[in-house]
Write an enzyme that holds these catalytic residues in place. Structure first.
Site, PDB file in Angstrom:
ATOM      1  N   HIS A 223       1.942 -48.731  39.798  1.00  0.00           N
ATOM      2  CA  HIS A 223       2.473 -50.288  39.928  1.00  0.00           C
ATOM      3  C   HIS A 223       2.878 -50.737  38.570  1.00  0.00           C
ATOM      4  O   HIS A 223       3.419 -51.912  38.564  1.00  0.00           O
ATOM      5  CB  HIS A 223       1.375 -51.015  40.564  1.00  0.00           C
ATOM      6  CG  HIS A 223       1.685 -52.438  40.986  1.00  0.00           C
ATOM      7  ND1 HIS A 223       1.529 -53.480  40.730  1.00  0.00           N
ATOM      8  CD2 HIS A 223       3.046 -52.667  41.810  1.00  0.00           C
ATOM      9  CE1 HIS A 223       1.879 -54.639  41.313  1.00  0.00           C
ATOM     10  NE2 HIS A 223       2.936 -53.994  42.227  1.00  0.00           N
ATOM     11  N   LYS A 225       4.780 -51.912  35.214  1.00  0.00           N
ATOM     12  CA  LYS A 225       6.156 -52.065  34.550  1.00  0.00           C
ATOM     13  C   LYS A 225       6.270 -52.299  33.167  1.00  0.00           C
ATOM     14  O   LYS A 225       5.589 -53.326  32.583  1.00  0.00           O
ATOM     15  CB  LYS A 225       6.828 -53.389  35.226  1.00  0.00           C
ATOM     16  CG  LYS A 225       6.753 -53.458  36.725  1.00  0.00           C
ATOM     17  CD  LYS A 225       5.703 -54.188  37.503  1.00  0.00           C
ATOM     18  CE  LYS A 225       5.672 -54.094  39.159  1.00  0.00           C
ATOM     19  NZ  LYS A 225       4.708 -54.667  39.681  1.00  0.00           N
ATOM     20  N   ASP A 230      11.579 -48.533  20.519  1.00  0.00           N
ATOM     21  CA  ASP A 230      11.170 -47.812  19.061  1.00  0.00           C
ATOM     22  C   ASP A 230       9.709 -48.064  18.764  1.00  0.00           C
ATOM     23  O   ASP A 230       9.525 -48.034  17.374  1.00  0.00           O
ATOM     24  CB  ASP A 230      12.343 -48.494  17.950  1.00  0.00           C
ATOM     25  CG  ASP A 230      13.634 -48.416  18.418  1.00  0.00           C
ATOM     26  OD1 ASP A 230      13.962 -47.305  18.783  1.00  0.00           O
ATOM     27  OD2 ASP A 230      14.541 -49.255  18.039  1.00  0.00           O
ATOM     28  N   HIS A 398       5.498 -64.323  42.899  1.00  0.00           N
ATOM     29  CA  HIS A 398       5.048 -62.728  42.716  1.00  0.00           C
ATOM     30  C   HIS A 398       4.215 -62.519  41.342  1.00  0.00           C
ATOM     31  O   HIS A 398       3.859 -61.392  41.009  1.00  0.00           O
ATOM     32  CB  HIS A 398       6.300 -62.121  42.681  1.00  0.00           C
ATOM     33  CG  HIS A 398       6.131 -60.656  42.715  1.00  0.00           C
ATOM     34  ND1 HIS A 398       6.437 -59.887  41.495  1.00  0.00           N
ATOM     35  CD2 HIS A 398       5.532 -59.716  43.456  1.00  0.00           C
ATOM     36  CE1 HIS A 398       5.904 -58.481  41.860  1.00  0.00           C
ATOM     37  NE2 HIS A 398       5.594 -58.629  43.335  1.00  0.00           N
ATOM     38  N   LYS A 400       1.437 -62.442  38.238  1.00  0.00           N
ATOM     39  CA  LYS A 400      -0.067 -62.034  38.266  1.00  0.00           C
ATOM     40  C   LYS A 400      -0.357 -62.716  36.789  1.00  0.00           C
ATOM     41  O   LYS A 400      -0.246 -62.226  35.787  1.00  0.00           O
ATOM     42  CB  LYS A 400      -0.155 -60.611  38.193  1.00  0.00           C
ATOM     43  CG  LYS A 400       0.523 -59.913  39.365  1.00  0.00           C
ATOM     44  CD  LYS A 400       1.709 -59.417  39.279  1.00  0.00           C
ATOM     45  CE  LYS A 400       2.427 -58.430  40.153  1.00  0.00           C
ATOM     46  NZ  LYS A 400       2.517 -59.018  41.726  1.00  0.00           N
ATOM     47  N   ASP A 405     -10.363 -70.964  30.315  1.00  0.00           N
ATOM     48  CA  ASP A 405     -10.706 -72.349  29.463  1.00  0.00           C
ATOM     49  C   ASP A 405      -9.377 -72.443  28.512  1.00  0.00           C
ATOM     50  O   ASP A 405      -8.063 -72.389  29.051  1.00  0.00           O
ATOM     51  CB  ASP A 405     -12.036 -71.846  28.774  1.00  0.00           C
ATOM     52  CG  ASP A 405     -12.938 -71.534  29.618  1.00  0.00           C
ATOM     53  OD1 ASP A 405     -13.099 -71.930  30.902  1.00  0.00           O
ATOM     54  OD2 ASP A 405     -14.042 -71.018  29.180  1.00  0.00           O
TER      55      ASP A 405
END
Length: 480
Positions: A223, A225, A230, A398, A400, A405
């Site tokens: 999952h 991404k 470089d 979508h 995450k 704090d």
């Protein structure tokens, strides 16, 4: 009659064999399945409905990915010198965390071998347009190589734009390595891949079903991404490659998501994650730049946590539980899915009990119905503990995100569910820096303004049929 009797005898024998196999598989489930709930569910199903449950168990029953850790040990032995040199340079940037977060440092080192480091720069990228522009801009500036990994790649306008950008750099002699998940990208046509390969780009599926014991395990997904250019700049976050992430899916538009651009030692950590996955897929080690180019102007403290079902311990779950446990005043989480395991749910409850402002932002519309319904089953428990739930109304959310704090914020690919914690290969970036925290805070405040506070008691007023469906979804939670 003899023929009929023979058929009956064969069927009877087959039935005995299948039920015996069901008992054997049930014993395996009791010994191997991660949670007691899952073990009981599989055990009963395998004994009662073996004809259906056995093939499902082959596909969905395991939580450990075989062969990956062993392959990495072989790669490390073969390239010991390079690994040691890269690791020692990263350690030069090791930094002591504030006392409030100090408990996370030994966990970071135990799970990844790499600590929180200084010399980083993290920039928040909000939504698809900003993210794609930054990623395509970095690709255009590449001088040596590009590492690109995505769970989903679509052959639409956005997918073609990334393809053409990569081909253009390949024509300039830039080395390009493209990794995708074959399950997530199951709709990607062979012509797309062939076009990349024809232009000198090295392409591979992650090969989820590769290796002993993984052949039928379609439940595992990569999952992650990641984009690395470089060895100097990197990206991670919630966005795959496709038009829907620009809000062009009418059913889920506008699309709300978050990515992050990073510089400094964390780039090498993301690069290392890509290299491991590439080695698993191809059994080749890439020549890349391991020299760290720190950003001393920003000089942010950060850490990259790649996790997956090949980990010796449930690193994703354990790190998240511990991070939540560090919160003292505020814990804000944004996730498209809310299917927490018992340990995560208990830690969230304890945070709320000790006075932490626990807020969870979820989508108001589903893209996966069972997961959406399952979240309702937690309403009563959250209401009793004072956890605040919000439903994002301005399209589909979508992202995450976790905000702790005024000390740390996290961006990445991990959803607040069993799949991310135990079954998927994931990656999360944690940044312990006030400026970055404030940027995430501002973003989440805007998201909260576009959300509606949920009256958690509304679940009690739902009809019986709805509650029944929700409870069934909750029973499936270990598989969602």
């Amino acid at each position: 009659m003899l023929v009929d009797g023979g058929i009956v005898a064969i069927f009877s024998a087959a039935t005995v064999v299948v039920h015996a196999l069901g008992i054997v598989h049930a014993a395996h489930a009791v010994m191997k399945v991660r949670s007691s709930q899952g073990a009981i569910a599989w055990g009963i199903s395998l004994v009662t409905f073996p004809w259906l449950a056995i093939p499902l168990y082959w596909i969905l029953g395991r939580s450990k990915f075989h062969g990956y850790a062993e392959a990495m040990r072989i790669a490390f032995r073969q390239h010991d010198k390079v690994v040691r040199e890269a690791y020692s340079e990263i350690l030069e940037f090791q930094v002591a965390l504030p006392e409030k977060l100090a408990a996370l440092q030994p966990l970071a080192e135990a799970f990844t071998g790499i600590p929180f480091t200084s010399g980083n720069a993290a920039e928040l990228l909000i939504n698809g347009q900003q993210t794609y522009e930054a990623m395509l801009g970095a690709i255009a500036q590449a001088k040596n190589y590009i590492l690109l990994q995505s769970y989903i790649v679509n052959d639409d306008k956005s997918g073609k734009e990334f393809k053409q950008a990569l081909i253009a750099k390949a024509e300039q002699g830039i080395r390009i390595y493209f990794l995708y998940d074959e399950i997530g990208s199951n709709k990607l046509p062979r012509s797309y891949i062939k076009s990349l390969k024809r232009n000198g780009i090295q392409v591979s599926a992650f090969n989820t079903t590769k290796g002993r014991g993984n052949r039928f395990q379609l439940n595992f997904r990569n999952h992650r991404k990641i984009l690395v250019v470089d060895g100097e700049i990197a990206f991670l976050g919630g966005l795959n490659i496709g038009d829907e992430y620009l809000g062009k899916n009418p059913h889920l538009s506008p699309w709300r998501d978050t990515h992050m651009m990073m510089q400094g030692p964390t780039v090498q950590c993301l690069q290392s994650s890509f290299m491991r996955d590439w080695y698993w897929a191809t059994r080749t080690v890439l020549e890349v730049n391991w020299h760290i180019k720190p950003n001393l102007e920003s000089n942010q403290t950060a850490f990259v946590l790649p996790t997956g079902p090949a980990d010796r311990l449930a690193a994703c779950n354990l790190f998240f539980v511990n991070a939540i446990d560090q919160s003292q005043t505020r814990l804000w989480i944004a996730s498209p899915y809310f299917v927490p395991d018992e340990s995560t749910l208990m830690t969230l409850k304890l945070a709320a009990i000790r006075g932490v402002d626990v807020r969870i932002i979820l989508p108001n519309r589903p893209d996966h119905l069972f997961v959406y319904l399952c979240s309702f089953s937690y309403y009563t428990e959250m209401q009793a503990m004072g956890i605040k739930l919000y439903r994002y109304r301005d399209g589909f959310m979508h992202q995450k995100i976790m905000l702790i704090d005024r000390d740390m914020a996290a961006v990445g690919t991990v959803n607040l569910d069993n799949r991310s914690f135990f079954l998927n290969f994931e990656v999360m970036g944690f940044v312990a820096d006030l400026r970055f925290v404030e940027s995430v805070e501002k973003m989440l405040q805007d998201d909260l303004a576009a959300s509606i506070a949920v009256d958690l008691s509304e679940y009690d007023r739902k009809p019986l049929w709805f509650k029944l469906i929700v409870r069934i979804s909750r029973l499936l939670a270990p598989l969602l």
